[in-house]
Design a protein around this motif. Structure first.
Motif, PDB file in Angstrom:
ATOM      1  N   UNK A 142       0.932  -1.102   0.020  1.00  0.00           N
ATOM      2  CA  UNK A 142      -0.090   0.099   0.079  1.00  0.00           C
ATOM      3  C   UNK A 142       0.805   1.384  -0.061  1.00  0.00           C
ATOM      4  N   UNK A 143       1.362   1.860  -1.316  1.00  0.00           N
ATOM      5  CA  UNK A 143       2.311   3.033  -1.149  1.00  0.00           C
ATOM      6  C   UNK A 143       1.799   4.358  -0.576  1.00  0.00           C
ATOM      7  N   UNK A 144       0.246   4.200  -0.594  1.00  0.00           N
ATOM      8  CA  UNK A 144      -0.322   5.588   0.098  1.00  0.00           C
ATOM      9  C   UNK A 144      -0.100   5.435   1.543  1.00  0.00           C
ATOM     10  N   UNK A 145      -0.051   4.539   2.094  1.00  0.00           N
ATOM     11  CA  UNK A 145       0.011   4.286   3.766  1.00  0.00           C
ATOM     12  C   UNK A 145       1.636   4.538   3.850  1.00  0.00           C
ATOM     13  N   UNK A 146       2.365   3.822   3.073  1.00  0.00           N
ATOM     14  CA  UNK A 146       3.836   3.970   3.380  1.00  0.00           C
ATOM     15  C   UNK A 146       4.337   5.516   3.292  1.00  0.00           C
ATOM     16  N   UNK A 147       3.885   6.116   2.243  1.00  0.00           N
ATOM     17  CA  UNK A 147       4.067   7.481   1.925  1.00  0.00           C
ATOM     18  C   UNK A 147       3.422   8.395   3.106  1.00  0.00           C
ATOM     19  N   UNK A 148       2.186   8.468   3.504  1.00  0.00           N
ATOM     20  CA  UNK A 148       1.813   9.083   4.508  1.00  0.00           C
ATOM     21  C   UNK A 148       2.148   8.868   5.740  1.00  0.00           C
ATOM     22  N   UNK A 149       2.707   7.532   6.277  1.00  0.00           N
ATOM     23  CA  UNK A 149       2.767   7.289   7.532  1.00  0.00           C
ATOM     24  C   UNK A 149       4.520   6.884   7.830  1.00  0.00           C
ATOM     25  N   UNK A 150       5.228   6.939   6.547  1.00  0.00           N
ATOM     26  CA  UNK A 150       6.706   6.700   6.807  1.00  0.00           C
ATOM     27  C   UNK A 150       7.223   7.883   6.010  1.00  0.00           C
ATOM     28  N   UNK A 151       6.999   7.982   4.626  1.00  0.00           N
ATOM     29  CA  UNK A 151       7.715   9.212   4.001  1.00  0.00           C
ATOM     30  C   UNK A 151       7.963   8.697   2.712  1.00  0.00           C
ATOM     31  N   UNK A 152       8.475   9.685   1.691  1.00  0.00           N
ATOM     32  CA  UNK A 152       8.623   9.411   0.417  1.00  0.00           C
ATOM     33  C   UNK A 152      10.304   8.837   0.236  1.00  0.00           C
ATOM     34  N   UNK A 153      10.697   8.347  -0.855  1.00  0.00           N
ATOM     35  CA  UNK A 153      11.884   7.991  -0.991  1.00  0.00           C
ATOM     36  C   UNK A 153      12.262   6.773  -0.540  1.00  0.00           C
ATOM     37  N   UNK A 154      13.418   6.814   0.115  1.00  0.00           N
ATOM     38  CA  UNK A 154      13.917   5.466   0.790  1.00  0.00           C
ATOM     39  C   UNK A 154      13.728   5.575   2.063  1.00  0.00           C
ATOM     40  N   UNK A 155      12.701   6.232   2.741  1.00  0.00           N
ATOM     41  CA  UNK A 155      12.384   6.513   3.995  1.00  0.00           C
ATOM     42  C   UNK A 155      11.723   4.917   4.766  1.00  0.00           C
ATOM     43  N   UNK A 156      11.239   4.171   3.566  1.00  0.00           N
ATOM     44  CA  UNK A 156      10.682   2.936   4.057  1.00  0.00           C
ATOM     45  C   UNK A 156      11.636   1.900   4.556  1.00  0.00           C
ATOM     46  N   UNK A 157      12.828   2.272   4.031  1.00  0.00           N
ATOM     47  CA  UNK A 157      14.022   1.406   4.332  1.00  0.00           C
ATOM     48  C   UNK A 157      14.474   2.025   5.702  1.00  0.00           C
ATOM     49  N   UNK A 158      14.768   3.239   5.704  1.00  0.00           N
ATOM     50  CA  UNK A 158      15.357   3.855   6.945  1.00  0.00           C
ATOM     51  C   UNK A 158      14.623   4.019   8.004  1.00  0.00           C
ATOM     52  N   UNK A 159      13.429   4.301   8.166  1.00  0.00           N
ATOM     53  CA  UNK A 159      12.242   4.260   9.115  1.00  0.00           C
ATOM     54  C   UNK A 159      11.246   3.484   9.137  1.00  0.00           C
ATOM     55  N   UNK A 160      11.378   2.442   8.196  1.00  0.00           N
ATOM     56  CA  UNK A 160      10.375   1.478   8.105  1.00  0.00           C
ATOM     57  C   UNK A 160      10.986   0.207   8.573  1.00  0.00           C
ATOM     58  N   UNK A 161      11.586  -0.558   7.842  1.00  0.00           N
ATOM     59  CA  UNK A 161      12.026  -2.122   7.876  1.00  0.00           C
ATOM     60  C   UNK A 161      13.421  -2.133   8.770  1.00  0.00           C
ATOM     61  N   UNK A 162      14.264  -1.369   8.551  1.00  0.00           N
ATOM     62  CA  UNK A 162      15.267  -1.333   9.258  1.00  0.00           C
ATOM     63  C   UNK A 162      15.233  -1.262  10.769  1.00  0.00           C
ATOM     64  N   UNK A 163      14.840  -0.210  11.409  1.00  0.00           N
ATOM     65  CA  UNK A 163      14.615  -0.129  12.864  1.00  0.00           C
ATOM     66  C   UNK A 163      13.976  -1.424  13.360  1.00  0.00           C
TER      67      UNK A 163
END
Length: 365
Positions: A142-163
């Motif tokens: 769900x890219x909309x949830x990723x964009x709104x809750x985590x952020x654009x770009x590679x933030x899904x890695x830095x602020x999402x899966x890695x921590x």
């Protein structure tokens, strides 16, 4: 910005001093071709300025800066050209295919394009530390949830899966002991628990973890040596136990084979005894039937004699005896017999006739 070339003016002055002729480039077709080139340049400039191409392995999320519906748009754009007005709208692209997070200390891995982070340092339940190389396969659902809750770009890695990756691995794999890491089914089970734990935390943000793969694990050299020594001792114990079980099973097999032979011998003896008994019964039956038949024959012969005697004692038996005696006398040419006195012959007196011809001795019954 591009860096200026300091040798440019010097080179131009050198060419000017030497009077080197710089040829002029003439455009064929005159002004029409020039206008055509300008039109193509304008079209290319407008294309690059107004359109954004979303590739097949990408999602597109549009953000409206100015206008009626400002903010992040819920519509997800797929592959193709999409109109984006400069200054008013902006298109962000997120990956659509499977992403790989490598937790490892090796500089090169199987997935060279994957995002890499430090190796997972996990403390086992018995107090030792192990470095675990892990590959986490995930995708944005769900890219909309990723964009709104985590952020654009590679933030899904830095602020999402890695921590979230290493804490989940520590919580699940940390329940294993030092030796449990060598138990493949148990290790895979804990890796699946780590995947479920990551999905419980990231599914609300539009990310789904498909697999957590434990590829390598390393202990310190001392711990590794102790584990190998213990494994060798355990293998020796298991070998001795297996040999003892094999000897026990072999003895049990010999016992079963011996019991089988005894059972076969017993059954064979019983079979032979049965055959002997049946033969004896057959002979007894045959002799019994023969004796019964002989008895019936003798009884019949006795009955025949009795019936014959009874018949001879009936009416006319004396005449019959006389006729028989007459037949006896037929073989004699001439016999002179006294007819009266003590030695007189009565043809009908059979006993006297037998005594006379010495067939029955005197006084015999």
């Amino acid at each position: 910005m591009t860096e200026e070339n300091p040798q440019g003016p010097q080179l131009f002055n050198m060419m000017k001093k030497r009077r080197i002729a710089i040829p002029k480039i003439r455009i064929p077709g005159g002004g029409k071709f020039k206008y055509l080139i300008i039109a193509i340049a304008v079209v290319v400039f407008a294309y690059n300025l107004l359109f954004v191409y979303v590739q097949p392995n990408e999602f597109g999320i549009k953000v409206v800066r100015l206008g009626i519906s400002r903010g992040v748009q819920q519509e997800v754009y797929t592959a193709g050209l999409n109109l984006v007005i400069p200054g008013m709208q902006q298109m962000y692209r997120l990956p659509r295919d499977v992403q790989v997070l490598e937790l490892t200390d090796y500089p090169r891995t199987a997935a060279d394009q994957a995002r890499k982070d430090r190796v997972a340092h996990i403390q086992t339940s018995d107090g030792f530390f192990v470095d675990v190389d892990v590959s986490i396969l995930y995708r944005i659902v769900d890219p909309y949830l990723v964009f709104t809750k985590i952020g654009p770009g590679t933030l899904f890695e830095d602020n999402g899966i890695i921590p979230k990756a290493e804490p989940a691995l520590k919580e699940t794999l940390g329940k294993l002991t030092t030796e449990d890491f060598y138990n493949s089914p148990l290790r895979v089970k804990k890796a699946q628990e780590a995947r479920d734990l990551l999905n419980a935390e990231l599914s609300s943000k539009g990310i789904e973890v498909e697999q957590v793969l434990v590829r390598y694990f390393r202990y310190s050299p001392e711990i590794q040596k102790n584990i190998e020594e213990k494994k060798l001792k355990d293998q020796l114990v298991f070998t001795n136990q297996a040999a003892a079980r094999a000897a026990k099973e072999e003895a049990q097999l010999k016992k079963i084979v011996q019991e089988g032979k005894v059972s076969v011998d017993v059954e064979m003896e019983q079979g032979r005894a049965y055959v002997t008994r049946k033969i004896a019964e057959k002979d007894l039956y045959r002799r019994t039937k023969i004796a019964e038949a002989d008895l019936l024959v003798k009884l019949a012969e006795a009955e025949k004699v009795r019936l014959k005697n009874d018949a001879l004692k009936g009416v006319g038996s004396e005449r019959m005896v006389g006729l028989k005696m007459a037949d006896v006398y037929k073989g004699l040419d001439l016999v002179v017999l006294p007819s009266d006195g003590q030695s007189g012959v009565n043809p009908l007196d059979l006993d006297n006739a037998l005594k006379l011809f010495d067939v029955r001795k005197g006084g015999a019954q």
